[in-house]
Design an enzyme around this catalytic site. Structure first.
Site, short mmCIF file in Angstrom:
data_model
loop_
_atom_site.label_atom_id
_atom_site.label_comp_id
_atom_site.label_asym_id
_atom_site.label_seq_id
_atom_site.Cartn_x
_atom_site.Cartn_y
_atom_site.Cartn_z
N THR A 21 0.97 -1.29 -0.19
CA THR A 21 -0.34 0.09 0.13
C THR A 21 0.75 1.30 0.03
O THR A 21 1.91 1.22 -0.20
CB THR A 21 -0.93 -0.16 1.14
N ASN A 22 0.40 2.24 0.38
CA ASN A 22 1.14 3.55 0.36
C ASN A 22 0.43 4.25 1.54
O ASN A 22 -0.21 4.06 2.12
CB ASN A 22 1.04 4.35 -0.86
N SER A 23 1.02 5.59 1.86
CA SER A 23 0.58 6.42 3.02
C SER A 23 -0.14 7.55 2.66
O SER A 23 -0.30 8.38 3.48
CB SER A 23 2.00 7.13 3.51
N SER A 24 -1.09 7.32 1.53
CA SER A 24 -2.01 8.33 1.28
C SER A 24 -3.11 8.46 2.33
O SER A 24 -3.42 7.30 2.63
CB SER A 24 -2.58 8.09 -0.11
N ALA A 88 -4.28 7.51 -4.55
CA ALA A 88 -3.14 6.97 -4.89
C ALA A 88 -3.00 5.43 -5.01
O ALA A 88 -3.27 4.86 -4.24
CB ALA A 88 -2.38 7.30 -3.52
#
Length: 205
Positions: A21-24, A88
């Site tokens: 995943t990502n930190s959005s 994102a």
């Protein structure tokens, strides 16, 4: 107007408990959705997993993976007047997903990744003249060059470009908005709730 907005990250599972995943945080997309609703527009918010309460008066479609988001966006895009893609979305996902939890074993682990669908490019290819398509570009380098390329390749009307250090996973943001007619409009750092209104004013929404 009927406005479709995406927000937050996606999750691409490796096994039942692990994912990429990502930190959005989803804050920008949610702020735009709330402001558009306040202005009287019909808003559909397609959201990845976030820790934000859904705004009142907005239809929220919760998704998890990039494939989920692609399906949700493409099925609703034709009926919309405007689409703002602030999510994102993961560019890659594991080529194979383990049905059971992976156990530790000696040595390193290598996971093959495959491309996910480029949702923005897909809907940009089918958008009509009556539709407004707005994208985001979060970059760590060559901000304007990369954003301008994305604007052209994906047939966007506007793109909101910001450095990762300015807005990703923060409650404030600074950005430069590029338009298909050569516009370049900077916005200094401010709360995302405030920036949402300024952006909608610029786009005439």
């Amino acid at each position: 107007m009927k406005i479709l907005i995406t927000a937050g990250p996606t999750r691409e599972f490796i096994d039942p408990v692990r994912f990429i995943t990502n930190s959005s945080s989803g804050q920008m997309g949610y702020a735009i959705a709330a402001e558009a609703c306040r202005r009287g527009h019909e808003v559909i918010l397609i959201s990845g997993p976030v820790q934000i309460a859904p705004p009142e008066g907005i239809e929220v479609v919760n998704v998890v993976s990039a494939a989920d988001m692609a399906e949700a966006v493409k099925s609703r895009f034709p009926a919309c007047d405007c689409c703002i893609m602030s999510a994102a979305v993961a560019d890659y996902r594991p080529a194979q997903v383990c049905e059971q939890k992976m156990k530790k074993s000696p040595g390193n682990l290598f996971i093959e990744l495959e491309r996910t669908e480029d949702i923005l490019k897909s809907i940009g290819a089918v958008k009509t003249d009556r539709q407004l398509l707005i994208g985001f570009a979060a970059e760590s380098e060559n901000l304007l060059e990369n954003a301008a390329g994305k604007l052209e390749r994906k047939n966007l009307d506007w793109i909101i470009a910001n450095k990762l250090s300015d807005g990703f996973a923060k409650s404030t943001n600074a950005c430069v908005v590029l338009g298909r007619n050569g516009e370049k409009i900077p916005f200094d750092k401010r709360p995302k709730t405030e920036l949402a209104g300024a952006l909608l004013d610029l786009f005439g929404i």
